[in-house]
Scaffold this motif. Structure first.
Motif, PDB file in Angstrom:
ATOM      1  N   LYS A 232       0.903  -1.223  -0.011  1.00 43.66           N
ATOM      2  CA  LYS A 232       0.117  -0.087  -0.010  1.00 43.66           C
ATOM      3  C   LYS A 232       0.976   1.201   0.027  1.00 43.66           C
ATOM      4  O   LYS A 232       0.532   2.169  -0.544  1.00 43.66           O
ATOM      5  CB  LYS A 232      -0.948   0.117   1.191  1.00 43.66           C
ATOM      6  N   ALA A 233       1.858   1.112   0.786  1.00 46.37           N
ATOM      7  CA  ALA A 233       2.789   2.377   0.899  1.00 46.37           C
ATOM      8  C   ALA A 233       3.436   2.574  -0.590  1.00 46.37           C
ATOM      9  O   ALA A 233       3.598   3.899  -0.960  1.00 46.37           O
ATOM     10  CB  ALA A 233       4.043   2.133   1.763  1.00 46.37           C
ATOM     11  N   TRP A 234       3.540   1.453  -1.448  1.00 47.77           N
ATOM     12  CA  TRP A 234       4.429   1.729  -2.939  1.00 47.77           C
ATOM     13  C   TRP A 234       3.274   2.167  -3.522  1.00 47.77           C
ATOM     14  O   TRP A 234       3.637   2.646  -4.788  1.00 47.77           O
ATOM     15  CB  TRP A 234       5.159   0.395  -2.992  1.00 47.77           C
ATOM     16  N   GLN A 235       1.838   2.031  -3.357  1.00 47.32           N
ATOM     17  CA  GLN A 235       0.895   2.645  -4.279  1.00 47.32           C
ATOM     18  C   GLN A 235       1.104   3.883  -4.267  1.00 47.32           C
ATOM     19  O   GLN A 235       0.973   4.629  -5.472  1.00 47.32           O
ATOM     20  CB  GLN A 235      -0.144   2.022  -3.685  1.00 47.32           C
ATOM     21  N   SER A 236       1.273   4.592  -3.271  1.00 46.86           N
ATOM     22  CA  SER A 236       1.167   5.785  -3.228  1.00 46.86           C
ATOM     23  C   SER A 236       2.737   6.589  -3.480  1.00 46.86           C
ATOM     24  O   SER A 236       2.715   7.653  -4.067  1.00 46.86           O
ATOM     25  CB  SER A 236       0.894   6.617  -1.576  1.00 46.86           C
ATOM     26  N   LEU A 237       3.578   5.738  -3.207  1.00 52.72           N
ATOM     27  CA  LEU A 237       5.264   6.203  -3.683  1.00 52.72           C
ATOM     28  C   LEU A 237       5.224   6.206  -5.227  1.00 52.72           C
ATOM     29  O   LEU A 237       6.129   6.818  -5.888  1.00 52.72           O
ATOM     30  CB  LEU A 237       6.122   5.390  -3.203  1.00 52.72           C
ATOM     31  N   GLY A 238       4.436   5.362  -5.925  1.00 50.36           N
ATOM     32  CA  GLY A 238       4.560   5.304  -7.488  1.00 50.36           C
ATOM     33  C   GLY A 238       5.981   4.745  -7.831  1.00 50.36           C
ATOM     34  O   GLY A 238       6.500   3.800  -7.343  1.00 50.36           O
ATOM     35  N   ASN A 262       2.941  -1.750 -10.713  1.00 53.40           N
ATOM     36  CA  ASN A 262       4.100  -0.643 -10.397  1.00 53.40           C
ATOM     37  C   ASN A 262       5.099  -0.975 -10.985  1.00 53.40           C
ATOM     38  O   ASN A 262       5.697  -2.010 -10.457  1.00 53.40           O
ATOM     39  CB  ASN A 262       3.680  -0.621  -9.048  1.00 53.40           C
ATOM     40  N   GLU A 337       0.761   5.128   4.933  1.00 47.72           N
ATOM     41  CA  GLU A 337       1.139   6.396   4.755  1.00 47.72           C
ATOM     42  C   GLU A 337       2.204   7.012   5.367  1.00 47.72           C
ATOM     43  O   GLU A 337       3.055   7.709   4.902  1.00 47.72           O
ATOM     44  CB  GLU A 337      -0.113   7.547   5.268  1.00 47.72           C
ATOM     45  N   ALA A 340       5.071   5.373   3.676  1.00 46.25           N
ATOM     46  CA  ALA A 340       5.506   6.251   2.593  1.00 46.25           C
ATOM     47  C   ALA A 340       6.368   7.568   2.677  1.00 46.25           C
ATOM     48  O   ALA A 340       7.134   7.883   2.006  1.00 46.25           O
ATOM     49  CB  ALA A 340       4.460   6.265   1.726  1.00 46.25           C
ATOM     50  N   ARG A 344      10.010   8.433   1.496  1.00 44.26           N
ATOM     51  CA  ARG A 344      10.150   9.513   0.730  1.00 44.26           C
ATOM     52  C   ARG A 344      11.181  10.299   1.114  1.00 44.26           C
ATOM     53  O   ARG A 344      12.180  10.671   0.249  1.00 44.26           O
ATOM     54  CB  ARG A 344       8.727  10.028   0.372  1.00 44.26           C
TER      55      ARG A 344
END
Length: 402
Positions: A232-238, A262, A337, A340, A344
């Motif tokens: 899920k974290a990498w979904q937002s990190l792209g 991804n 979240e 991520a 980041r």
């Protein structure tokens, strides 16, 4: 020294099995005589449920084999790692019947928890921690999601609490972190018998380059390891931070789907163990998003420190005792979240990463070297021998079950 090491191997090799192999190699490298008594869970497939349940509580076969091995090799101490399910606590009594002291390493929370993880419904659970009969673990089918199997484990735990096995039949326990030591004391194990000795790496792999430009996850692909939080974290990190995943497990389909969605995620399925050190050493940082406490500071974190690789870990359990900002960062458990955000921030701060690489290796040199581990292990053996010689144990009683 002359040591007999007993271990019940798992069907799928993991960090615990690697720890046993490293400890055996370390002792032999220092000139100690080591005899091994090993069983494998592969043998469980041919057993009926009742027979396996009975053997889990008291294995007459292991009792006899242990006495025979001791009579032949005359070890000064018997060091147990995993006795579940085929060796059983009967082996402690066999050692004492031959007048040999016993040591038990507490790799997980098996002695106080039906599923050995202190984990249920996606979060830590301590409902059975101080219970003589861990009935919550049966009611919630905590072992293998099977009430019958859970009842068999609960019966083993209850029977040996009532027999006083954990109090009288083990002369020294080895906890792998201060955190786990506190949990075992809360669970009723005698505080004066529990020493802390960290895991270690052997042979020592040496620092890595850290120039791979990626994050890495190494471990079982399962709920308690926080794999869903990771994905899920990498979904937002792209695609901002590449992620390499090494491991297998029940959440493999979820990982496969994430890889398809991804381009930043790569799944290294079936990577040989000898390549794992290289993978960790070249990573910018290692991510361990465990939802469970982990039985100790996970071996993969120590491997990362050995390679000088910083870590991003869940802020609970033993990990908060050693990850302090100089060697990595913590995030809120189960919070993709926050994970991520930490990734980041760290991924874009090369100066901090360089400092953390030094800090990670310094942490390893202070706490996790083979030399320090050897000294600590011999001190624990000496403590067990002295304790056994210094008090009269109750008469050994054989228990016949199934």
């Amino acid at each position: 020294m002359n040591v007999l090491i007993a271990h019940n191997f798992y069907k799928h090799a993991g960090g615990e099995d690697q720890c046993v192999a490293a400890e055996v190699a370390l002792l032999r490298a220092h000139g100690h005589q080591v005899t091994q008594y090993c069983l494998s869970n592969d043998a469980v497939d041919g057993m009926g449920r009742l027979r396996l349940a009975g053997r889990t509580i008291w294995s007459r076969q292991a009792f006899a084999t242990m006495r025979s091995l001791i009579a032949t090799h005359r070890p000064q101490v018997v060091h147990f790692h995993n006795t579940f399910p085929l060796i059983s606590p009967a082996a402690y009594y066999a050692a004492h019947a031959e007048s040999v002291p016993t040591v038990q390493t507490l790799h997980n929370f098996r002695l106080v928890c039906v599923n050995a993880l202190l984990f249920r419904d996606g979060k830590p659970c301590e409902q059975c921690l101080d219970k003589t009969i861990p009935w919550h673990g049966v009611a919630h089918s905590c072992y293998r999601d099977n009430r019958g199997a859970s009842a068999a484990v609960a019966a083993m735990l209850a029977a040996h609490r009532l027999l006083g096995t954990w109090r009288d039949a083990v002369d020294a326990y080895v906890a792998l972190s201060e955190f786990s030591r506190r949990k075992f004391i809360a669970g009723g194990l005698p505080a004066d018998k529990i020493a802390v000795k960290f895991n270690f790496t052997y042979p020592e792999p040496g620092p890595g380059s850290g120039d791979g430009g990626y994050a890495v996850y190494v471990g079982r692909l399962s709920t308690e390891k926080g794999v869903q939080t990771l994905l899920k974290a990498w979904q937002s990190l792209g695609v901002t931070v590449p992620l390499k995943i090494a491991g297998d497990g029940p959440l493999a389909p979820s990982v496969r789907e994430a890889v398809a969605q991804n381009a930043a995620i790569e799944w290294l399925q079936g990577i040989p163990h000898e390549r794992v050190y290289e993978l960790i050493g070249a990573a910018a940082f290692l991510v361990l998003p465990s939802q469970c406490y982990e039985g100790a500071l996970p071996r993969v974190v120590i491997e990362a420190f050995a390679k000088g690789t910083p870590v991003v870990v869940s802020a609970h359990g033993a990990m908060t005792e050693i990850v302090d900002g100089s060697n990595g960062v913590c995030f809120a458990p189960g919070n993709p979240e926050d994970l991520a955000a930490k990734v980041r921030c760290l991924g874009s701060d090369t100066a901090t990463l360089r400092q953390m690489r030094r800090g990670a290796r310094e942490t390893f040199d202070r706490n996790f070297t083979a030399a320090a581990n050897h000294r600590a292990l011999l001190a624990i053996y000496a403590r067990a021998i002295a304790r056994y010689a210094g008090h009269g144990l109750p008469e050994t009683k054989a228990v016949s079950v199934a």
